[in-house]
Design a protein around this motif. Structure first.
Motif, short mmCIF file in Angstrom:
data_model
loop_
_atom_site.label_atom_id
_atom_site.label_comp_id
_atom_site.label_asym_id
_atom_site.label_seq_id
_atom_site.Cartn_x
_atom_site.Cartn_y
_atom_site.Cartn_z
N THR A 98 0.84 -1.20 0.00
CA THR A 98 0.00 0.00 0.00
C THR A 98 0.87 1.25 0.00
N TYR A 99 1.94 1.22 0.78
CA TYR A 99 2.95 2.28 0.78
C TYR A 99 4.31 1.61 0.74
N LEU A 100 5.22 2.15 -0.08
CA LEU A 100 6.59 1.62 -0.06
C LEU A 100 7.31 2.03 1.21
N THR A 101 6.98 3.21 1.73
CA THR A 101 7.57 3.68 2.99
C THR A 101 6.47 4.23 3.88
N MET A 102 6.46 3.80 5.13
CA MET A 102 5.53 4.33 6.12
C MET A 102 6.34 4.91 7.28
N THR A 103 5.96 6.11 7.72
CA THR A 103 6.64 6.77 8.82
C THR A 103 5.67 6.97 9.98
N VAL A 104 6.07 6.53 11.18
CA VAL A 104 5.26 6.74 12.38
C VAL A 104 6.15 7.32 13.46
N ASN A 105 5.53 7.95 14.45
CA ASN A 105 6.27 8.44 15.61
C ASN A 105 6.48 7.30 16.60
N ARG A 106 7.51 7.41 17.39
CA ARG A 106 7.78 6.40 18.41
C ARG A 106 6.59 6.30 19.36
N GLY A 107 6.15 5.07 19.62
CA GLY A 107 5.01 4.83 20.48
C GLY A 107 3.70 4.67 19.74
N GLU A 108 3.67 5.04 18.47
CA GLU A 108 2.45 4.89 17.68
C GLU A 108 2.33 3.47 17.15
N THR B 125 -2.62 -7.34 6.46
CA THR B 125 -2.08 -6.26 7.28
C THR B 125 -1.28 -6.81 8.45
N LEU B 126 -0.13 -6.21 8.70
CA LEU B 126 0.69 -6.51 9.86
C LEU B 126 0.65 -5.29 10.78
N THR B 127 0.28 -5.50 12.06
CA THR B 127 0.18 -4.41 13.02
C THR B 127 1.40 -4.43 13.94
N VAL B 128 2.10 -3.31 13.99
CA VAL B 128 3.25 -3.15 14.89
C VAL B 128 2.84 -2.12 15.94
N GLU B 129 2.57 -2.58 17.15
CA GLU B 129 2.10 -1.69 18.21
C GLU B 129 3.27 -1.08 18.97
N ASN B 130 3.03 0.14 19.49
CA ASN B 130 4.03 0.83 20.31
C ASN B 130 5.40 0.79 19.64
N ALA B 131 5.47 1.28 18.41
CA ALA B 131 6.68 1.19 17.60
C ALA B 131 7.86 1.89 18.27
N ILE C 126 9.72 3.49 8.93
CA ILE C 126 10.59 4.46 9.59
C ILE C 126 9.92 4.89 10.89
N VAL C 127 10.66 4.85 12.00
CA VAL C 127 10.15 5.29 13.30
C VAL C 127 10.97 6.51 13.71
#
Length: 207
Positions: free
Chosen positions: A124-134, A173-179, A205-206
């Motif tokens: 769906t996205y080649l790169t996904m960026t989240v904040n730490r803890g999201e 979908t793979l869920t990564v919690e509290n990244a 990316i975190v």
């Protein structure tokens, strides 16, 4: 960093980074639109105001996708600001590539992903960026849906198995919690037992 790509069109990665007190302006492109591997190339371009002493190189990550034979592509200096990787054969152009600014320790790296056009999965996205803890939801579209479990890998190593009945609307979908920073890297999905070439990769990316 900004990334624009599909599997079949020109791929562009941009980076503006602090480097030894100066701003490093790097652009990484590939000719992902071409259908012949012999016409495929990757370029890494240094901006006009980037430090002159910084040398560039293009490398392939041979740990994430291990090929039966070593890659033979060549990296050539096209000018004082540009290096180009070409002379790819077979499936040498598939996988994870880096443009490295070798003067830095550790080297400054841009990441480029080139998935196989005939794969069963499409990120769906080649790169996904989240904040730490999201929470990050990494998803792949199934181009050839089958009643088979899906294997997720992280940086080339087994990470998780999704049962086929958990696939929704042709999407897994793979869920990564509290990244955390430890979770960032390259994730892939493929049918259980299949070659990774028939799957697809994406980057988390975190920050």
């Amino acid at each position: 960093m900004r990334i624009i790509q599909t599997m079949r069109i020109l791929w562009v990665v941009l980076c503006f980074c602090e480097l030894s007190g100066a701003v490093m302006d790097l652009t990484m492109t590939s000719t992902a639109k071409v259908t012949s591997v012999s016409h495929f190339s990757i370029s890494c371009i240094k901006g006009e105001h980037s430090p002159a002493e910084v040398k560039l190189n293009i490398k392939r990550d041979n740990r994430i996708l291990v090929l039966p034979k070593p890659t033979t592509f060549k990296v050539q200096k096209d000018s004082h600001r540009v290096v180009v990787a070409n002379d790819f054969i077979n499936i040498d152009n598939i996988g994870i590539f880096y443009c490295e600014a070798a003067q830095e320790v550790p080297p400054l790296k841009l990441t480029m992903i080139n998935n196989f056009i005939g794969a069963n999965f499409f990120p769906t996205y080649l790169t996904m960026t989240v904040n730490r803890g999201e929470t990050a939801h990494l998803s792949m579209e199934l181009l050839s849906p089958e009643r088979r479990d899906v294997t997720w890998k992280y940086n080339g190593n087994y990470y998780y198995m999704t049962h086929w009945d958990e696939v929704t609307d042709r999407t897994v979908t793979l869920t990564v919690e509290n990244a955390t920073l430890a979770n960032q890297g390259i994730y892939s999905a493929s049918y259980f037992g299949d070659t990774p070439l028939h799957g697809a990769w994406m980057r988390l990316i975190v920050r």
